[in-house]
Design an enzyme around this catalytic site. Sequence first.
Site, mmCIF file in Angstrom:
data_model
loop_
_atom_site.group_PDB
_atom_site.id
_atom_site.type_symbol
_atom_site.label_atom_id
_atom_site.label_comp_id
_atom_site.label_asym_id
_atom_site.label_seq_id
_atom_site.Cartn_x
_atom_site.Cartn_y
_atom_site.Cartn_z
ATOM 1 N NE ARG A 101 41.879 40.573 6.065
ATOM 2 C CZ ARG A 101 42.047 39.749 7.108
ATOM 3 N NH1 ARG A 101 41.032 39.460 7.876
ATOM 4 N NH2 ARG A 101 43.227 39.229 7.371
ATOM 5 C CB THR A 102 43.159 39.511 -1.008
ATOM 6 O OG1 THR A 102 43.573 40.654 -0.253
ATOM 7 C CG2 THR A 102 43.258 39.834 -2.488
ATOM 8 C CE LYS A 144 54.774 18.109 -10.050
ATOM 9 N NZ LYS A 144 53.703 17.396 -10.802
ATOM 10 N NE ARG A 167 47.866 38.654 -1.805
ATOM 11 C CZ ARG A 167 47.365 39.179 -0.684
ATOM 12 N NH1 ARG A 167 47.490 38.530 0.470
ATOM 13 N NH2 ARG A 167 46.723 40.317 -0.710
ATOM 14 C CG HIS A 181 47.060 44.548 -2.555
ATOM 15 N ND1 HIS A 181 46.093 44.020 -3.394
ATOM 16 C CD2 HIS A 181 46.866 43.945 -1.347
ATOM 17 C CE1 HIS A 181 45.373 43.143 -2.725
ATOM 18 N NE2 HIS A 181 45.816 43.074 -1.489
#
Length: 337
Positions: free
Chosen positions: A58-59, A87, A108, A136
């Site tokens: 959803r986000t 890396k 995120r 959030h």
Amino acid sequence: MMKFQGSHILSVSQFDRESVARILDVAKRMIPYASRQKRCNVLEGAILNNLFFEPSTRTRVSFGTAFQLLGGFVHETVGQESSSLTKGESLFDTARVISGYADIVAMRHPAMHSVAEFAEGSTVPVINGGDGANEHPTQALLDLFTIEAEMNRFNKNIDDLNIVLMGDLKHGRTVHSLSKLLSLYNNIHLTLVSPKELQMPDHVVSALDNAGHKVTITDSMVGNLQSDVLYQTRIQEERFASKGEADMYRGHFSLNKSVYEQHCKDNTVIMHPLPRDSRPEANELDVDLNDNNNLAIFRQAQNGVLVRMALFALALGVEDKLSQYEREVTWFSSKGN
């Protein structure tokens, strides 16, 4: 009120009540575009880099949808294995490079405070889409937008509400951020229902206490769900040391039609940040509530598009230019008809 244009959105701690009101007001102005009554290309030519180094549906999709609804382009990186972080590249170096390719970044990451670390190297605004168990902020804003919209049906506003937060309150970054935003409002009674081991962190409870709110902490649903809003969260399996540890708490606070009718008010609004865990051993929010008009979880998810559209518009300084770039919708849309 905070200056939005060119600013990072990293934490709800950046906002005062006036800033939140500004975001919610701009979000309301996005309704015609999100519902396909009109289209808007105010961000035509702008590029969003959507960096999601932790699983999300959803986000991630709503960030991309929000930007595209304003006419912009979206480039995505999904999973750390798809990036040079594997890396050994630092977040600062990644940010300095990626921000050179974009006008704004949504990110995120599973590590706490990682998005703020990334923002230090970015030359464009960065919006936090969730940083581990920390915060959030955009979810908290859409939750607040939803509470306000749902309470309008009952001629109530956010001040003076009775709100229950239930589930994994220790690891649930959504309830941490929402609680901090609620600290900007007046005379709220919050009931925090969770296993004792998964109670709300002390610093969040202290912020609510300092705001003058009444806070009740309990590990029992009985007698504690009579509220205006019941916000349910899932057990945050990914935050535990092992799946076995998470399993200890599954299913302890399941909400279904029977529990709702026995313990909630007739008009208690049900919210959940999604995804809801529908596995039989968890079943935290039963599908037998799907026909209940007070189940707001899908309206809540759609509100995420509105709020993220508002944040893009504010960060890129176009919130007062929307009507200049409106166009008619040229295709059939079941949303707009």
